[in-house]
Design an enzyme around this catalytic site. Structure first.
Site, PDB file in Angstrom:
ATOM      1  N   PRO A 118     -43.681  46.106   2.363  1.00 51.62           N
ATOM      2  CA  PRO A 118     -43.850  47.052   1.258  1.00 51.62           C
ATOM      3  C   PRO A 118     -43.520  48.500   1.605  1.00 51.62           C
ATOM      4  O   PRO A 118     -43.825  48.974   2.695  1.00 51.62           O
ATOM      5  CB  PRO A 118     -45.326  46.913   0.886  1.00 51.62           C
ATOM      6  CG  PRO A 118     -45.982  46.284   2.064  1.00 51.62           C
ATOM      7  CD  PRO A 118     -44.936  45.420   2.693  1.00 51.62           C
ATOM      8  N   ASN A 119     -42.898  49.136   0.637  1.00 50.27           N
ATOM      9  CA  ASN A 119     -42.558  50.564   0.664  1.00 50.27           C
ATOM     10  C   ASN A 119     -41.387  50.906   1.581  1.00 50.27           C
ATOM     11  O   ASN A 119     -40.956  52.058   1.612  1.00 50.27           O
ATOM     12  CB  ASN A 119     -43.786  51.426   1.033  1.00 50.27           C
ATOM     13  CG  ASN A 119     -44.912  51.254   0.038  1.00 50.27           C
ATOM     14  OD1 ASN A 119     -44.689  51.434  -1.163  1.00 50.27           O
ATOM     15  ND2 ASN A 119     -46.089  50.867   0.487  1.00 50.27           N
ATOM     16  N   TYR A 169     -40.778  58.645   8.714  1.00 50.92           N
ATOM     17  CA  TYR A 169     -39.854  57.501   8.657  1.00 50.92           C
ATOM     18  C   TYR A 169     -38.374  57.889   8.634  1.00 50.92           C
ATOM     19  O   TYR A 169     -37.514  57.006   8.621  1.00 50.92           O
ATOM     20  CB  TYR A 169     -40.190  56.639   7.432  1.00 50.92           C
ATOM     21  CG  TYR A 169     -41.602  56.091   7.480  1.00 50.92           C
ATOM     22  CD1 TYR A 169     -41.987  55.198   8.483  1.00 50.92           C
ATOM     23  CD2 TYR A 169     -42.562  56.484   6.550  1.00 50.92           C
ATOM     24  CE1 TYR A 169     -43.283  54.710   8.545  1.00 50.92           C
ATOM     25  CE2 TYR A 169     -43.870  55.996   6.599  1.00 50.92           C
ATOM     26  CZ  TYR A 169     -44.218  55.112   7.600  1.00 50.92           C
ATOM     27  OH  TYR A 169     -45.499  54.623   7.676  1.00 50.92           O
ATOM     28  N   ASN A 203     -40.747  43.667  10.105  1.00 51.72           N
ATOM     29  CA  ASN A 203     -41.561  44.874   9.970  1.00 51.72           C
ATOM     30  C   ASN A 203     -42.437  44.636   8.735  1.00 51.72           C
ATOM     31  O   ASN A 203     -41.990  44.865   7.609  1.00 51.72           O
ATOM     32  CB  ASN A 203     -40.683  46.110   9.780  1.00 51.72           C
ATOM     33  CG  ASN A 203     -41.537  47.373   9.648  1.00 51.72           C
ATOM     34  OD1 ASN A 203     -42.750  47.297   9.506  1.00 51.72           O
ATOM     35  ND2 ASN A 203     -40.898  48.528   9.695  1.00 51.72           N
TER      36      ASN A 203
HETATM   37  C1  DQA Z   1     -44.586  50.863   9.467  1.00 55.68           C
HETATM   38  C2  DQA Z   1     -45.962  51.349   9.945  1.00 55.68           C
HETATM   39  C3  DQA Z   1     -47.045  50.874   9.011  1.00 55.68           C
HETATM   40  O1  DQA Z   1     -48.324  51.314   9.469  1.00 55.68           O
HETATM   41  C4  DQA Z   1     -46.822  51.425   7.627  1.00 55.68           C
HETATM   42  O2  DQA Z   1     -47.796  50.931   6.730  1.00 55.68           O
HETATM   43  C5  DQA Z   1     -45.450  51.179   7.117  1.00 55.68           C
HETATM   44  C6  DQA Z   1     -44.309  51.254   8.039  1.00 55.68           C
HETATM   45  C7  DQA Z   1     -43.436  51.422  10.338  1.00 55.68           C
HETATM   46  O3  DQA Z   1     -42.346  50.903  10.243  1.00 55.68           O
HETATM   47  O4  DQA Z   1     -43.650  52.393  11.090  1.00 55.68           O
HETATM   48  O5  DQA Z   1     -45.240  50.992   5.926  1.00 55.68           O
HETATM   49  O6  DQA Z   1     -44.553  49.446   9.590  1.00 55.68           O
END
Ligand code: DQA
Length: 147
Positions: free
Chosen positions: A9-10, A22, A73
């Site tokens: 997600p996201n 990110y 991921n």
């Molecule tokens: C993530 C780290 C996670 O804690 C976070 O909720 C994400 C992205 C990362 O790629 O750093 O959505 O997986």
């Protein structure tokens, strides 16, 4: 050798979401990066992203008999999803965990990774490069398993 690359997600919001954490590149650029890395390594890679836990579980289950390994991921589901952990354990394909950020250097709740408990290795804090290293590691791991 066929590898399934799963993003949770996201991650479709890359480039927009918290760019200081990110980065400024978007999800399409991540897919292009993964495709190029896979082609350089001589492995096949299919990408799938979903904001839904069940869709990720379905995709993991469907990987059995189709893919040789998984790069995942799970994003926020990393820290909550026993369903994703159980799915990875159920199919028992070699899986490698990736996080763009260093989850151990952030909030305490990010330090637990359920999915990571079913993964042979984790790459974190390397941005897109972590996916390339995960693919390279998985290729070597799978080659070693065949020897
Ligand atoms: C993530 C780290 C996670 O804690 C976070 O909720 C994400 C992205 C990362 O790629 O750093 O959505 O997986």
């Amino acid at each position: 050798m066929k590898i399934l690359v799963l993003n949770g997600p996201n991650l479709n919001m890359l480039g927009i979401r918290e760019p200081e954490i990110y980065g400024r590149k978007d999800y399409k650029e991540l897919e292009d990066f993964i495709a190029e890395a896979a082609s350089d390594l001589g492995v096949g890679a299919d990408c799938f992203q979903s904001n839904h836990e069940g869709a990720l579980v379905d995709k993991i289950q469907q990987a059995l008999g189709v893919y040789d390994g998984i790069v995942i991921n799970p994003a926020a589901y990393t820290h909550t999803s026993i369903a994703i952990l159980d799915a990875l354990k159920a199919i028992a394909l070699p899986a490698v965990e990736v996080h763009l950020s260093d989850i151990n250097g952030r909030e305490a709740f990010r330090r637990v990774s359920y999915a990571g408990m079913a993964c042979v290795k984790t790459f974190m804090g390397l941005g897109f490069e972590g996916y390339r290293q995960a693919l390279a590691f998985l290729k070597e791991y799978l080659n070693g398993a065949k020897r």
